[in-house]
Design a protein around this motif. Structure first.
Motif, PDB file in Angstrom:
ATOM      1  N   ARG A 269       4.358   2.271 -14.671  1.00 49.13           N
ATOM      2  CA  ARG A 269       2.755   1.257 -14.212  1.00 49.13           C
ATOM      3  C   ARG A 269       3.404  -0.125 -13.951  1.00 49.13           C
ATOM      4  N   ASP A 270       4.226  -0.010 -14.889  1.00 49.23           N
ATOM      5  CA  ASP A 270       4.797  -1.756 -14.752  1.00 49.23           C
ATOM      6  C   ASP A 270       5.181  -1.757 -13.127  1.00 49.23           C
ATOM      7  N   ILE A 271       6.005  -1.730 -12.572  1.00 49.47           N
ATOM      8  CA  ILE A 271       6.563  -1.677 -11.109  1.00 49.47           C
ATOM      9  C   ILE A 271       5.560  -1.629 -10.563  1.00 49.47           C
ATOM     10  N   THR A 272       4.915  -0.588 -10.257  1.00 52.56           N
ATOM     11  CA  THR A 272       3.372  -0.730  -9.348  1.00 52.56           C
ATOM     12  C   THR A 272       2.783  -1.157  -9.619  1.00 52.56           C
TER      13      THR A 272
ATOM     14  N   ASP B  56      -1.825   0.451 -20.778  1.00 48.49           N
ATOM     15  CA  ASP B  56      -2.083   0.771 -21.314  1.00 48.49           C
ATOM     16  C   ASP B  56      -3.201   1.508 -20.784  1.00 48.49           C
ATOM     17  N   ALA B  57      -4.187   0.688 -20.017  1.00 50.93           N
ATOM     18  CA  ALA B  57      -5.361   1.375 -20.186  1.00 50.93           C
ATOM     19  C   ALA B  57      -5.577   2.565 -18.953  1.00 50.93           C
ATOM     20  N   PRO B  58      -6.093   3.100 -18.977  1.00 53.31           N
ATOM     21  CA  PRO B  58      -5.893   4.604 -17.939  1.00 53.31           C
ATOM     22  C   PRO B  58      -6.251   4.009 -16.113  1.00 53.31           C
ATOM     23  N   ARG B  59      -6.266   4.577 -15.631  1.00 51.25           N
ATOM     24  CA  ARG B  59      -5.579   4.259 -14.055  1.00 51.25           C
ATOM     25  C   ARG B  59      -5.357   5.653 -13.038  1.00 51.25           C
ATOM     26  N   PRO B  60      -5.808   5.840 -11.853  1.00 49.66           N
ATOM     27  CA  PRO B  60      -5.940   6.302 -10.945  1.00 49.66           C
ATOM     28  C   PRO B  60      -4.456   6.760 -10.748  1.00 49.66           C
TER      29      PRO B  60
ATOM     30  N   HIS C 229       2.724   5.053 -10.245  1.00 51.18           N
ATOM     31  CA  HIS C 229       4.047   5.188  -9.769  1.00 51.18           C
ATOM     32  C   HIS C 229       3.983   4.432  -8.283  1.00 51.18           C
ATOM     33  N   PRO C 230       5.083   2.992  -8.011  1.00 46.76           N
ATOM     34  CA  PRO C 230       4.991   2.325  -6.651  1.00 46.76           C
ATOM     35  C   PRO C 230       5.482   3.582  -5.521  1.00 46.76           C
ATOM     36  N   HIS C 231       5.701   4.495  -5.825  1.00 43.55           N
ATOM     37  CA  HIS C 231       5.818   5.871  -4.234  1.00 43.55           C
ATOM     38  C   HIS C 231       3.950   6.636  -4.115  1.00 43.55           C
ATOM     39  N   ALA C 232       3.804   6.338  -5.235  1.00 42.75           N
ATOM     40  CA  ALA C 232       2.209   6.856  -5.019  1.00 42.75           C
ATOM     41  C   ALA C 232       1.124   5.811  -4.487  1.00 42.75           C
ATOM     42  N   LEU C 233       1.861   4.815  -4.911  1.00 40.94           N
ATOM     43  CA  LEU C 233       0.554   3.458  -4.038  1.00 40.94           C
ATOM     44  C   LEU C 233       1.584   3.493  -2.688  1.00 40.94           C
ATOM     45  N   LEU C 234       2.795   3.875  -1.815  1.00 42.72           N
ATOM     46  CA  LEU C 234       2.625   3.297  -0.606  1.00 42.72           C
ATOM     47  C   LEU C 234       2.250   4.179  -0.249  1.00 42.72           C
ATOM     48  N   ALA C 235       1.963   5.238  -0.333  1.00 38.53           N
ATOM     49  CA  ALA C 235       1.798   6.316   0.408  1.00 38.53           C
ATOM     50  C   ALA C 235      -0.133   6.646   0.731  1.00 38.53           C
ATOM     51  N   ALA C 236      -0.998   6.296  -0.796  1.00 42.21           N
ATOM     52  CA  ALA C 236      -2.158   5.140  -0.475  1.00 42.21           C
ATOM     53  C   ALA C 236      -2.324   4.179   0.673  1.00 42.21           C
ATOM     54  N   LEU C 237      -1.607   3.194   0.642  1.00 42.31           N
ATOM     55  CA  LEU C 237      -1.571   2.192   1.469  1.00 42.31           C
ATOM     56  C   LEU C 237      -1.553   2.734   2.852  1.00 42.31           C
ATOM     57  N   GLU C 238      -1.860   1.334   4.124  1.00 41.89           N
ATOM     58  CA  GLU C 238      -1.748   1.823   5.673  1.00 41.89           C
ATOM     59  C   GLU C 238      -1.410   0.204   5.285  1.00 41.89           C
TER      60      GLU C 238
ATOM     61  N   THR D  40      11.210   3.300   3.959  1.00 45.22           N
ATOM     62  CA  THR D  40      11.852   3.786   3.499  1.00 45.22           C
ATOM     63  C   THR D  40      13.207   2.889   2.536  1.00 45.22           C
ATOM     64  N   ARG D  41      13.373   1.799   2.664  1.00 45.30           N
ATOM     65  CA  ARG D  41      14.231   0.674   2.297  1.00 45.30           C
ATOM     66  C   ARG D  41      12.944   0.012   0.975  1.00 45.30           C
ATOM     67  N   LEU D  42      11.745   0.196   1.743  1.00 38.10           N
ATOM     68  CA  LEU D  42      11.354  -0.480   0.286  1.00 38.10           C
ATOM     69  C   LEU D  42      10.858   1.122  -0.919  1.00 38.10           C
ATOM     70  N   ALA D  43      10.520   2.074  -0.203  1.00 36.78           N
ATOM     71  CA  ALA D  43      10.597   3.115  -1.622  1.00 36.78           C
ATOM     72  C   ALA D  43      12.372   2.686  -1.805  1.00 36.78           C
ATOM     73  N   HIS D  44      12.812   3.186  -1.818  1.00 39.70           N
ATOM     74  CA  HIS D  44      14.580   3.424  -1.915  1.00 39.70           C
ATOM     75  C   HIS D  44      14.515   1.654  -3.471  1.00 39.70           C
ATOM     76  N   GLU D  45      14.337   0.715  -3.109  1.00 37.44           N
ATOM     77  CA  GLU D  45      14.113  -0.410  -4.129  1.00 37.44           C
ATOM     78  C   GLU D  45      13.644  -0.391  -4.962  1.00 37.44           C
ATOM     79  N   LEU D  46      12.283  -0.224  -4.873  1.00 40.41           N
ATOM     80  CA  LEU D  46      11.027   0.778  -5.735  1.00 40.41           C
ATOM     81  C   LEU D  46      12.115   1.416  -7.065  1.00 40.41           C
TER      82      LEU D  46
END
Length: 364
Positions: free
Chosen positions: A52-55, A100-104, A109-118, A127-133
């Motif tokens: 959650r923190d990294i995301t 600690d708050a509820p969230r979608p 996870h940062p991979h989930a956020l990357l997949a949701a964004l354009e 790929t490199r960004l996902a690797h580092e995250l």
């Protein structure tokens, strides 16, 4: 553009939650013998908070740097606006997220956020960004789990087998960077041994550079002799981190054993500081090259920074002495000496940053 998900599937083998849980359960008892192991729920909590923190850091950075067009503090995603829970707002977009708050699910996870964004980035960049995250999440989870183990150990009135210096008690490191704990290039056992929030058991080794390949500031020779004794004629003796010492035969294959050679002296124990590759030995802080990638940068010691450090430090000290107004409240950490490979030596060029050292005086 659709993010490249093939990397996530491949990288998840070594940097996902099951891998973290299995590795931590096996490795922590070996690294911290005699201590009660962390229960599985504590390890899960460390992972959840790290992810959650990294995301949250990624979401805030995208908004702060205007990499996505936010509206009313909401990130635009394929499925609609996404709002990050905040504990408090800060200046310059440096907000404190509420972990600690509820969230979608897209903010778990940062991979989930990357997949949701354009983001419109090339697949190789994603790929490199996902690797580092993913690496940052994993090692932040390790740091959080170690902090929890330390707290439980101290509450049980047991000794903690690592330093208690403030720099060794920091969990997250960089306060805002999404790659605050990215440590590409390190093995997991090296993280436990050398990381400042873990055992912080840095070791200083010595290598010698043939003088045609080396440069040194005027005061370096005297300070170097205090660490590892006098070098034979024609050579310069410099300290090197244990991490880098093992990698030098590969990194400097064309010079190893000839212009760069090991020295048969006992290593000096030191304590890792917050940046991991800077270590403390008595009243010295020693900044060293390390072939690792963290916070989006390869952690070498550039010859330019090493050569400029002592001169700029001396200049600032002279200014502070000459101008009392400038010196008021200003405390300078002097860099009295530095050394390393000379980038002007034939064939070295950018490889020179793989072996350098900057010596600093502890402010205390």
């Amino acid at each position: 553009m659709t993010p490249d998900r093939s990397h996530s599937k491949t990288h998840a083998v070594t940097r996902d939650e099951p891998r973290f849980l299995a590795w931590a359960a096996a490795a922590f008892p070996l690294a911290f013998p005699g201590l009660a192991p962390l229960p599985r729920p504590a390890l899960r909590a460390a992972w959840t908070l790290a992810a959650r923190d990294i995301t949250a850091r990624l979401a805030l950075a995208l908004a702060r740097e205007d990499l996505v067009a936010c509206h009313d503090d909401a990130l635009p995603t394929r499925s609609g606006p996404l709002t990050l829970p905040l504990r408090r707002r800060g200046p310059f977009g440096l907000h404190l997220p509420d972990l600690d708050a509820p969230r979608p699910a897209a903010l778990e996870h940062p991979h989930a956020l990357l997949a949701a964004l354009e983001l419109g980035l090339p697949p190789t960049t994603l790929t490199r960004l996902a690797h580092e995250l993913a690496d940052s999440v994993f090692h932040l989870a390790v740091a959080r789990a170690i902090a929890e183990l330390r707290t439980r150990t101290r509450l049980a009135a047991l000794p903690w087998p690592a330093p208690h210096d403030p720099e060794n008690l920091v969990i997250t490191g960089h306060p805002w960077h999404p790659m605050c704990k990215t440590r590409l290039g390190l093995h997991l056992h090296e993280v436990l041994r050398f990381a400042p929030e873990a055992l912080a058991a840095a070791e200083l080794h010595a290598v010698e550079l043939a003088l045609p390949l080396a440069w040194a500031s005027p005061d370096f020779l005297d300070m170097s002799r205090e660490l590892f004794g006098r070098a034979p004629p024609g050579w310069l003796r410099v300290p090197v981190h244990a991490l880098q010492r093992r990698r030098l035969p590969r990194l400097l294959a064309g010079w190893w054993g000839q212009g760069v050679r090991p020295v048969a002296v006992d290593p000096r124990p030191a304590r890792a500081l917050l940046s991991l590759r800077t270590v403390a030995l008595a009243d010295l802080h020693i900044k060293l090259s390390a072939d690792l990638h963290t916070t989006s940068a390869r952690r070498q010691v550039s010859p330019m920074s090493a050569q400029n450090g002592p001169e700029l430090g001396a200049l600032l000290a002279r200014i502070a002495v000459a101008d009392p107004q400038t010196g008021r409240g200003l405390q300078l950490q002097a860099e009295p000496a530095a050394a390393g490979l000379d980038p002007a030596a034939p064939g070295l060029g950018p490889l020179a940053g793989q072996l350098g050292v900057i010596l600093r005086r502890d402010l205390e």
